[in-house]
Design a protein around this motif. Structure first.
Motif, mmCIF file in Angstrom:
data_model
loop_
_atom_site.group_PDB
_atom_site.id
_atom_site.type_symbol
_atom_site.label_atom_id
_atom_site.label_comp_id
_atom_site.label_asym_id
_atom_site.label_seq_id
_atom_site.Cartn_x
_atom_site.Cartn_y
_atom_site.Cartn_z
ATOM 1 N N PRO A 57 28.501 18.407 25.800
ATOM 2 C CA PRO A 57 27.226 18.835 25.862
ATOM 3 C C PRO A 57 26.377 18.338 24.685
ATOM 4 O O PRO A 57 26.918 17.783 23.814
ATOM 5 C CB PRO A 57 27.443 20.411 25.503
ATOM 6 C CG PRO A 57 28.508 20.649 24.708
ATOM 7 C CD PRO A 57 29.547 19.681 25.222
ATOM 8 N N VAL A 58 24.982 18.196 25.073
ATOM 9 C CA VAL A 58 24.294 17.404 24.060
ATOM 10 C C VAL A 58 23.134 18.563 23.364
ATOM 11 O O VAL A 58 22.605 19.458 23.978
ATOM 12 C CB VAL A 58 23.374 16.495 24.648
ATOM 13 C CG1 VAL A 58 22.251 15.813 23.879
ATOM 14 C CG2 VAL A 58 24.032 15.168 25.250
ATOM 15 N N ILE A 59 23.049 18.379 22.141
ATOM 16 C CA ILE A 59 22.248 19.254 21.434
ATOM 17 C C ILE A 59 21.099 18.515 21.075
ATOM 18 O O ILE A 59 21.209 17.334 20.499
ATOM 19 C CB ILE A 59 22.717 20.055 19.989
ATOM 20 C CG1 ILE A 59 24.101 20.740 20.257
ATOM 21 C CG2 ILE A 59 21.730 20.874 19.478
ATOM 22 C CD1 ILE A 59 24.058 21.621 21.288
ATOM 23 N N GLU A 60 19.653 18.818 21.482
ATOM 24 C CA GLU A 60 18.568 17.929 21.469
ATOM 25 C C GLU A 60 17.457 18.667 20.775
ATOM 26 O O GLU A 60 17.091 19.761 21.458
ATOM 27 C CB GLU A 60 18.428 17.207 22.645
ATOM 28 C CG GLU A 60 16.968 16.215 22.311
ATOM 29 C CD GLU A 60 16.863 15.353 23.563
ATOM 30 O OE1 GLU A 60 16.524 14.236 23.459
ATOM 31 O OE2 GLU A 60 16.843 15.829 24.563
ATOM 32 N N ALA A 71 20.851 24.633 28.701
ATOM 33 C CA ALA A 71 19.832 25.394 28.444
ATOM 34 C C ALA A 71 18.427 24.661 27.792
ATOM 35 O O ALA A 71 18.969 23.727 26.994
ATOM 36 C CB ALA A 71 20.109 26.640 27.691
ATOM 37 N N SER A 72 17.497 25.139 27.971
ATOM 38 C CA SER A 72 16.213 24.539 27.167
ATOM 39 C C SER A 72 15.262 25.478 26.641
ATOM 40 O O SER A 72 15.159 26.586 27.770
ATOM 41 C CB SER A 72 15.496 23.609 28.179
ATOM 42 O OG SER A 72 14.225 23.132 27.460
ATOM 43 N N THR A 99 27.309 39.793 22.086
ATOM 44 C CA THR A 99 27.714 39.122 23.774
ATOM 45 C C THR A 99 26.541 38.771 24.219
ATOM 46 O O THR A 99 26.771 38.026 25.195
ATOM 47 C CB THR A 99 28.356 40.333 24.273
ATOM 48 O OG1 THR A 99 27.365 41.593 24.199
ATOM 49 C CG2 THR A 99 29.644 40.865 23.530
ATOM 50 N N ARG A 100 25.414 38.818 23.781
ATOM 51 C CA ARG A 100 24.086 38.361 24.705
ATOM 52 C C ARG A 100 23.598 36.985 24.110
ATOM 53 O O ARG A 100 22.861 36.369 25.135
ATOM 54 C CB ARG A 100 23.052 39.385 24.536
ATOM 55 C CG ARG A 100 23.433 40.715 25.087
ATOM 56 C CD ARG A 100 22.244 41.683 24.626
ATOM 57 N NE ARG A 100 22.001 41.747 23.530
ATOM 58 C CZ ARG A 100 20.937 42.344 22.597
ATOM 59 N NH1 ARG A 100 19.796 42.429 23.247
ATOM 60 N NH2 ARG A 100 20.785 42.201 21.121
ATOM 61 N N ALA A 101 24.382 36.628 23.120
ATOM 62 C CA ALA A 101 24.072 35.016 22.717
ATOM 63 C C ALA A 101 24.258 34.109 23.661
ATOM 64 O O ALA A 101 25.334 34.202 24.426
ATOM 65 C CB ALA A 101 24.552 34.938 21.330
ATOM 66 N N TRP A 102 23.408 33.030 23.576
ATOM 67 C CA TRP A 102 23.831 31.767 24.300
ATOM 68 C C TRP A 102 24.601 30.868 23.426
ATOM 69 O O TRP A 102 24.352 30.591 22.499
ATOM 70 C CB TRP A 102 22.406 30.964 24.691
ATOM 71 C CG TRP A 102 22.731 29.646 25.350
ATOM 72 C CD1 TRP A 102 22.655 28.624 24.721
ATOM 73 C CD2 TRP A 102 23.217 29.215 26.748
ATOM 74 N NE1 TRP A 102 23.261 27.395 25.418
ATOM 75 C CE2 TRP A 102 23.134 27.969 26.597
ATOM 76 C CE3 TRP A 102 23.257 30.200 27.546
ATOM 77 C CZ2 TRP A 102 23.624 27.382 27.766
ATOM 78 C CZ3 TRP A 102 23.894 29.544 28.862
ATOM 79 C CH2 TRP A 102 24.066 28.373 28.990
ATOM 80 N N LEU A 103 26.054 30.720 24.153
ATOM 81 C CA LEU A 103 26.871 29.614 23.262
ATOM 82 C C LEU A 103 27.157 28.473 23.864
ATOM 83 O O LEU A 103 27.227 28.191 25.049
ATOM 84 C CB LEU A 103 28.337 30.564 23.135
ATOM 85 C CG LEU A 103 28.414 32.027 22.853
ATOM 86 C CD1 LEU A 103 29.662 32.585 23.018
ATOM 87 C CD2 LEU A 103 27.813 31.955 21.360
ATOM 88 N N VAL A 104 26.931 27.417 22.835
ATOM 89 C CA VAL A 104 27.357 26.147 22.987
ATOM 90 C C VAL A 104 28.248 25.753 22.006
ATOM 91 O O VAL A 104 28.006 25.066 21.025
ATOM 92 C CB VAL A 104 26.213 25.129 23.185
ATOM 93 C CG1 VAL A 104 26.545 23.763 23.604
ATOM 94 C CG2 VAL A 104 25.450 25.466 24.192
ATOM 95 N N TYR A 126 19.655 35.181 20.340
ATOM 96 C CA TYR A 126 19.883 33.824 19.688
ATOM 97 C C TYR A 126 20.676 33.010 20.297
ATOM 98 O O TYR A 126 21.274 33.452 21.098
ATOM 99 C CB TYR A 126 20.293 34.084 18.220
ATOM 100 C CG TYR A 126 21.640 34.845 18.017
ATOM 101 C CD1 TYR A 126 22.978 33.968 18.134
ATOM 102 C CD2 TYR A 126 21.931 36.141 18.135
ATOM 103 C CE1 TYR A 126 24.037 34.398 17.816
ATOM 104 C CE2 TYR A 126 23.036 36.648 17.803
ATOM 105 C CZ TYR A 126 24.209 35.977 17.653
ATOM 106 O OH TYR A 126 25.386 36.438 17.764
ATOM 107 N N TRP A 127 20.672 31.823 19.928
ATOM 108 C CA TRP A 127 21.522 30.744 20.273
ATOM 109 C C TRP A 127 22.650 30.184 19.317
ATOM 110 O O TRP A 127 22.211 30.360 18.207
ATOM 111 C CB TRP A 127 20.996 29.312 20.865
ATOM 112 C CG TRP A 127 20.238 29.516 22.180
ATOM 113 C CD1 TRP A 127 19.868 30.566 22.714
ATOM 114 C CD2 TRP A 127 19.590 28.404 22.718
ATOM 115 N NE1 TRP A 127 19.214 30.310 23.978
ATOM 116 C CE2 TRP A 127 18.972 29.006 23.989
ATOM 117 C CE3 TRP A 127 19.641 26.988 22.633
ATOM 118 C CZ2 TRP A 127 18.290 28.213 24.717
ATOM 119 C CZ3 TRP A 127 18.811 26.239 23.532
ATOM 120 C CH2 TRP A 127 18.220 26.903 24.483
ATOM 121 N N LEU A 128 23.759 30.207 19.685
ATOM 122 C CA LEU A 128 24.947 29.708 18.728
ATOM 123 C C LEU A 128 25.336 28.645 19.080
ATOM 124 O O LEU A 128 26.122 28.478 20.242
ATOM 125 C CB LEU A 128 25.960 30.849 18.294
ATOM 126 C CG LEU A 128 26.945 30.585 17.276
ATOM 127 C CD1 LEU A 128 26.178 30.739 15.849
ATOM 128 C CD2 LEU A 128 28.066 31.633 17.420
#
Length: 148
Positions: A57-60, A71-72, A99-104, A126-128
């Motif tokens: 995956p890419v983090i940008e 996700a964006s 458990t609701r966090a978006w994980l990458v 939150y995103w982690l």
């Protein structure tokens, strides 16, 4: 304009550990045909390594949005970002994880960045995301949020 971009490539250590597929395949196919075992082992290793590389995956971070994997999030909905390393990163990925966090996250990249979601209507708090350069990611998020 891109403020930060990082692809979460598999580590060299992971690709070396993946080499354990080779002797395992050879052992399985040895009674049938040793040549086939070597061919299958090489094909399986190369296919697995290629799959890990292609699906990285890419983090940008841009002035308009934050992207993590598929996700964006518009930059106006991005809250504070905090970098975690060592034991703190382990806690973020485990005991204190919502458990609701978006994980990458990727196991071969220990540091993580927690990015708050500032949209009260969004069920994701939150995103982690994993990052080899967590401080640079936090700085890019802050810069994008400030509009500088």
């Amino acid at each position: 304009m891109t403020l930060y971009r990082e692809r979460l490539w598999p580590s060299v250590g992971l690709l070396v550990a993946l080499l354990l597929v080779v002797p395992a395949c050879i052992l399985v196919f040895q009674p049938i045909n040793p040549t086939v075992g070597v061919i299958v082992a090489i094909a399986l290793y190369l296919g697995s390594a290629l799959l890990l590389i292609v699906t990285s995956p890419v983090i940008e971070v841009t002035r308009e949005s934050l992207k993590a994997g598929r996700a964006s999030l518009p930059i106006g909905m991005v809250g504070d970002a905090t970098a975690y390393e060592g034991e703190d990163a382990t806690k973020q990925r485990g005991p204190v994880l919502d458990t609701r966090a978006w994980l990458v996250i990727r196991g071969w990249i220990p540091p993580v960045v927690r990015i708050e979601v500032a949209d009260s209507a969004d069920p994701t708090p939150y995103w982690l995301v994993s990052s080899r350069r967590p401080d640079a990611l936090v700085q890019a998020v802050a810069q994008a949020r400030s509009g500088a």
